[in-house]
Design a protein around this motif. Structure first.
Motif, PDB file in Angstrom:
ATOM      1  N   ARG A 142      -4.199  19.874  -2.323  1.00 39.18           N
ATOM      2  CA  ARG A 142      -5.033  19.452  -1.500  1.00 39.18           C
ATOM      3  C   ARG A 142      -5.849  20.551  -0.780  1.00 39.18           C
ATOM      4  O   ARG A 142      -4.922  21.241  -0.003  1.00 39.18           O
ATOM      5  CB  ARG A 142      -4.739  18.477  -0.534  1.00 39.18           C
ATOM      6  N   SER A 319      -5.362   2.883  10.568  1.00 42.38           N
ATOM      7  CA  SER A 319      -5.601   3.404   9.242  1.00 42.38           C
ATOM      8  C   SER A 319      -6.569   2.590   8.386  1.00 42.38           C
ATOM      9  O   SER A 319      -6.196   1.456   8.324  1.00 42.38           O
ATOM     10  CB  SER A 319      -4.531   4.244   8.498  1.00 42.38           C
ATOM     11  N   ALA A 321      -8.036   0.739   5.023  1.00 40.27           N
ATOM     12  CA  ALA A 321      -7.296   0.282   3.794  1.00 40.27           C
ATOM     13  C   ALA A 321      -8.572  -0.003   2.877  1.00 40.27           C
ATOM     14  O   ALA A 321      -9.550  -0.511   3.324  1.00 40.27           O
ATOM     15  CB  ALA A 321      -6.400  -1.026   4.022  1.00 40.27           C
ATOM     16  N   ALA A 352      -6.874   3.998  -1.006  1.00 39.83           N
ATOM     17  CA  ALA A 352      -6.211   4.332   0.266  1.00 39.83           C
ATOM     18  C   ALA A 352      -5.147   5.297  -0.001  1.00 39.83           C
ATOM     19  O   ALA A 352      -4.353   5.451   1.003  1.00 39.83           O
ATOM     20  CB  ALA A 352      -6.107   3.452   1.519  1.00 39.83           C
ATOM     21  N   PRO A 354      -2.274   8.071  -0.926  1.00 35.64           N
ATOM     22  CA  PRO A 354      -2.215   9.584  -0.765  1.00 35.64           C
ATOM     23  C   PRO A 354      -2.240  10.447  -1.785  1.00 35.64           C
ATOM     24  O   PRO A 354      -2.494  11.687  -1.887  1.00 35.64           O
ATOM     25  CB  PRO A 354      -1.086   9.684   0.260  1.00 35.64           C
ATOM     26  N   CYS A 355      -1.752   9.918  -2.828  1.00 29.32           N
ATOM     27  CA  CYS A 355      -1.753  10.526  -4.448  1.00 29.32           C
ATOM     28  C   CYS A 355      -2.291   9.806  -5.327  1.00 29.32           C
ATOM     29  O   CYS A 355      -2.331   8.539  -5.253  1.00 29.32           O
ATOM     30  CB  CYS A 355      -0.237  11.059  -4.390  1.00 29.32           C
ATOM     31  N   ASP A 357      -1.186   7.738  -8.156  1.00 30.41           N
ATOM     32  CA  ASP A 357      -0.094   7.061  -8.447  1.00 30.41           C
ATOM     33  C   ASP A 357      -0.367   5.399  -8.711  1.00 30.41           C
ATOM     34  O   ASP A 357      -1.403   5.155  -8.930  1.00 30.41           O
ATOM     35  CB  ASP A 357       1.170   7.040  -7.293  1.00 30.41           C
ATOM     36  N   ALA A 358       0.474   4.800  -8.536  1.00 31.12           N
ATOM     37  CA  ALA A 358       0.568   3.313  -8.999  1.00 31.12           C
ATOM     38  C   ALA A 358      -0.301   2.495  -7.893  1.00 31.12           C
ATOM     39  O   ALA A 358      -1.345   1.684  -8.154  1.00 31.12           O
ATOM     40  CB  ALA A 358       1.793   2.580  -8.785  1.00 31.12           C
ATOM     41  N   GLN A 359      -0.152   2.969  -6.702  1.00 30.13           N
ATOM     42  CA  GLN A 359      -1.016   2.310  -5.588  1.00 30.13           C
ATOM     43  C   GLN A 359      -2.364   2.820  -5.743  1.00 30.13           C
ATOM     44  O   GLN A 359      -3.363   1.937  -5.619  1.00 30.13           O
ATOM     45  CB  GLN A 359      -0.441   3.112  -4.082  1.00 30.13           C
ATOM     46  N   THR A 361      -3.973   3.334  -8.307  1.00 31.74           N
ATOM     47  CA  THR A 361      -4.452   2.804  -9.401  1.00 31.74           C
ATOM     48  C   THR A 361      -4.726   1.230  -9.125  1.00 31.74           C
ATOM     49  O   THR A 361      -5.583   0.502  -9.466  1.00 31.74           O
ATOM     50  CB  THR A 361      -3.488   2.937 -10.634  1.00 31.74           C
ATOM     51  N   TYR A 362      -3.751   0.530  -8.392  1.00 31.83           N
ATOM     52  CA  TYR A 362      -3.948  -0.956  -8.312  1.00 31.83           C
ATOM     53  C   TYR A 362      -5.201  -1.056  -7.239  1.00 31.83           C
ATOM     54  O   TYR A 362      -5.750  -2.382  -7.406  1.00 31.83           O
ATOM     55  CB  TYR A 362      -2.563  -1.862  -8.005  1.00 31.83           C
ATOM     56  N   GLU A 363      -4.956  -0.468  -6.284  1.00 32.71           N
ATOM     57  CA  GLU A 363      -6.104  -0.600  -5.314  1.00 32.71           C
ATOM     58  C   GLU A 363      -7.559  -0.274  -5.839  1.00 32.71           C
ATOM     59  O   GLU A 363      -8.414  -0.950  -5.720  1.00 32.71           O
ATOM     60  CB  GLU A 363      -5.896   0.360  -3.988  1.00 32.71           C
ATOM     61  N   GLU A 387      -7.414   8.873  -1.530  1.00 32.60           N
ATOM     62  CA  GLU A 387      -7.040   9.103   0.048  1.00 32.60           C
ATOM     63  C   GLU A 387      -8.135   8.725   0.936  1.00 32.60           C
ATOM     64  O   GLU A 387      -8.592   9.141   1.813  1.00 32.60           O
ATOM     65  CB  GLU A 387      -6.856  10.414   0.176  1.00 32.60           C
TER      66      GLU A 387
END
Lengths: 513, 513
Positions: A142, A319, A321, A352, A354-355, A357-359, A361-363, A387
């Motif tokens: 980054r 923070s 979301a 939101a 940080p990389c 990944d699965a998060q 993608t689902y968000e 992010e």
């Protein structure tokens, strides 16, 4: 992984077999129409109560309008203006009169007429990440954005053909001086892409230069652009209830020229807006309507889009979301409000994480689902946002492209005929047999199914032996291949030259000033 | 990463602050109702043509029924049976008569009455991964399943409270002898969970032992279970158009006892079914209807669920794909067919990714979206399925839990009142101010928003300094904490003892045989 050739992705293997370059492999997404009814979370009565609340906020509390020019326009049109506090209060009758002149649907024209941007009705459009100060990828990590990263994002999305409009500042080219940065960005948009592109949403100069360069691109005059709009600007307000002069200068210039203003209050529940969905939506609607009204006061019929960017924050840390259940509900409700006001609507596909990944993608999947099923017309940040928007990710563009292309496939009407049902084929294959060799299959298998860009369906052993790469690892290989295989769209050399001269002239002028 | 304490996840921090253990932190998902109209891709006329095709397949082509007992039941009820070819052809009039006795909705009873499984109407239920031969996690990689992994999956899902029913063979305990493996599995279900659980879907002995053990669990007799059903079995057929004896023995035993048969043809387009969606759906519907009819012939009113598991394959390699656009369309259409037949419907949340990454997540998100918005009543494999079902992944359970809990939040009716709109709060916060300290916020912020299980919303620097962990890395820490914090649900010691005796007796009998 960097040295891995792109042909190790399934898509790559198909490409290799087909002997085609990625530059010609991806046909651009067609105009997408959502044939389903919108998913709605509010009753008609709840929508009306939110509309009443929005009107009440503008009439009783008002907006702080930090531009004397803008306040004068509001005043001339009957609003109550206090120049000391800079507060502007607008009656419901005025707002409704202004809303009546705003178009419910319109077309923005691209240099490539096949890629005109149709806004309104059942059409779904995807746009790229915007406003990110950082660029990130697996190899280099980054860091601050630069013009090379800006151009890479344009090349990759153009090669993929996943977008219906182009940025905007897809990433901040911080290696370029702030006063003239927008000129480099606009030139890149015109050179590298043939879509409708967005002016920077802040600053009067940024708006007038966008108008001038778009006129050159389209071989016409700024005046003529009004009858045949080509530009949009996507801008926020300073929630709660404040709009700075730089934003107003930008909006007023574009509205005066008949270009599209996408006004998007950024209302984090519990921070810049009430902690409740209903309160945040009422405030956001009031802020958007106040600006739509201004645009209509400046030029009746100017194309405007009702933007919504309401989400929650982590109440323990503050923070923001995105792609949360609250974000989904806010998106569905925002589109309902836009329909109530007969305005096209803009939402976003965001996360939101940080990389990549699965998060992430689902968000993104949650917010994209909400955008599409709410009948949002412009879905911003749909490729490369990471992010909470602090980074544009080159790998995320590829992951998002799979989501966008998948949705485009789902939105296609399905083929249906007796031949498709294929009763004879079913009768001919014996119980316990298989259809691989059936004439019904052989006649169709070549193009029977969507071919993924990124997905790896190989078995565990093959996947392990190929290096046990995640989708993000594969995306890192793929974005580089797509950038390298980029083919520039046609651009008249005379236009290219005129644009170069304009940019040189303006850089000199701005430098002198 | 293994040594990382769970309190480094945001959820973990919240837990630590609250001084609660995970065992008491997660309240089970309530009964979920989908208030939205189903998303449909077929017109009523297309649905009718598929129904006609399904009836025609059963009447003209028929099914290969590899059980003399089952064929005799079909024959007695008027079907055309050929014992040499084992083919059974069933007239539409017979099928429609049998469909008329199948219930459109029913309740399966759990040991914990609060967790009864309501099947039908607008209720959405989630079930766990099933049938995976392998277990996988980040530390130990992929290996054959065993009873310990089987029990870990039950503990983690029970602690999370994300499921509405329990497996089934969540993973194959291959360390246990095949003939008595089902006894160990059923005992684990009853000991570790208080939900409705599923009998193994293959084998007559597996069905009769499930009935006996469920009767002991509920302090009643197998005969009495018929009036108050407690069990389901989820089973496939041997597509195309074949049903083996082991499957039929299982189905017939459960239907005779009035328990729920979830019949799910597994029809990969281009492999075990036509390459077209319409053809695969027609065949799948015929196969399911043929078995539903058998269940009704055995016991009129026996609860049955119309299952659909239609997806595509990679036509270049033959490997199956899940969570694709074709899978989404098949799921939406399958639920439409089930409504046409007035039967509850089962679909799945699935993926074909080799690891827990962006691909696993977007494929699962697509199929879960389709399952919920199609009004599927049972959504199987919704926690832990990976690699096309060849592995149960412990990290994937956590990622899926975030998706399931997110959907549960989205499906909640939203709160809406004048107090929620909070016009006064909006008026009181000055332009450009913030709502963090507003009384309207302070009165609500504690429980204003959904609290994620896995998502990390910290900024880049904090995330990097905490080890730059992906969601999958964090999930690896979290599943271990949840397993360790597991609290067993109440179970009457006398019932526990009776179950132990039953299992010991049966193991001896089966060992002797």
């Amino acid at each position: 992984m960097e040295t891995q050739p792109p042909t190790t992705t399934p898509r790559g293997r198909a490409r290799a077999r087909a002997g085609r370059s990625a530059g010609t492999t991806y046909t651009p997404l067609p105009r997408l129409e959502n044939r389903w009814a919108p998913v709605e979370i509010l009753t008609a009565e709840q929508v009306e109560r939110l509309a009443d609340a929005a009107f009440a906020i503008l009439q009783d509390a008002g907006l702080e309008i930090r531009s004397a020019r803008a306040r004068e326009i509001y005043r001339r049109n009957g609003a109550l203006v206090d120049d000391d506090t800079q507060m502007v209060r607008i009656g419901r009758d005025i707002l409704e009169a202004m809303l009546a002149t705003a178009p419910e649907r319109f077309v923005l024209h691209a240099r490539n007429p096949a890629r005109d941007l149709h806004v309104g009705g059942r059409v779904v459009n995807f746009g790229p990440v915007g406003g990110a100060p950082n660029i990130s990828d697996l190899r280099n990590g980054r860091r601050y954005g630069d013009l090379e990263a800006f151009r890479d994002i344009l090349k990759i999305t153009q090669t993929l053909g996943i977008l219906h409009w182009q940025g905007g500042m897809v990433v901040e080219p911080v290696d370029r001086p702030v006063p003239t940065r927008h000129l480099d960005a606009y030139l890149a948009h015109i050179e590298l892409s043939d879509l409708v592109w967005a002016a920077r949403g802040v600053g009067g100069i940024q708006a007038s230069d966008a108008l001038a360069m778009s006129a050159i691109e389209h071989g016409t005059t700024v005046e003529a652009l009004g009858a045949r709009p080509t530009l949009l600007c996507v801008t926020n307000v300073n929630s709660p209830r404040r709009v700075d002069e730089e934003i107003l200068d930008n909006i007023m210039a574009l509205a005066a020229a008949g270009q599209c203003v996408v006004i998007t209050p950024f209302t984090l529940m519990g921070a810049m807006a009430p902690v409740t969905l209903a309160g945040a939506l009422a405030q956001s609607a009031a802020e958007a309507l106040g600006i739509v009204a201004l645009c209509q006061m400046i030029r009746a019929g100017a194309p405007c889009v009702f933007g919504g960017f309401t989400s929650n924050v982590d109440m323990r840390t503050g923070s923001p979301a995105f792609g949360t259940p609250e974000y989904v509900n806010a998106t569905l409700a925002t589109a309902q409000l836009a329909r109530r006001f007969r305005l096209p609507v803009r939402t976003s596909a965001v996360n939101a994480s940080p990389c990549v990944d699965a998060q992430a993608t689902y968000e993104t999947a949650f917010s994209l689902w909400a955008g599409i099923m709410s009948h949002s017309h412009l879905i911003a940040h749909a490729a490369g946002w990471l992010e909470g928007g602090l980074s544009a990710s080159l790998e995320k563009i590829i992951v998002d492209a799979e989501l966008l292309r998948g949705w485009a496939e789902i939105l296609k009407p399905i083929e249906f005929s007796d031949a498709e049902i294929g009763l004879d084929a079913i009768r001919e294959v014996p119980p316990g047999g298989h259809f691989f060799g059936s004439p019904h299959t052989l006649a169709r298998y070549e193009n029977a199914f969507y071919r993924p860009l990124l997905s790896d369906w190989s078995n565990h052993e093959n996947w392990r032996d190929a290096g046990a790469k995640t989708a993000t690892d594969r995306a890192h290989v793929l974005w580089q291949a797509l950038r390298d295989q980029y083919v520039a769209p046609p651009l008249d050399p005379a236009i290219r030259e005129a644009l170069g001269e304009y940019v040189a002239k303006r850089k000199a002028e701005i430098g002198a000033a």
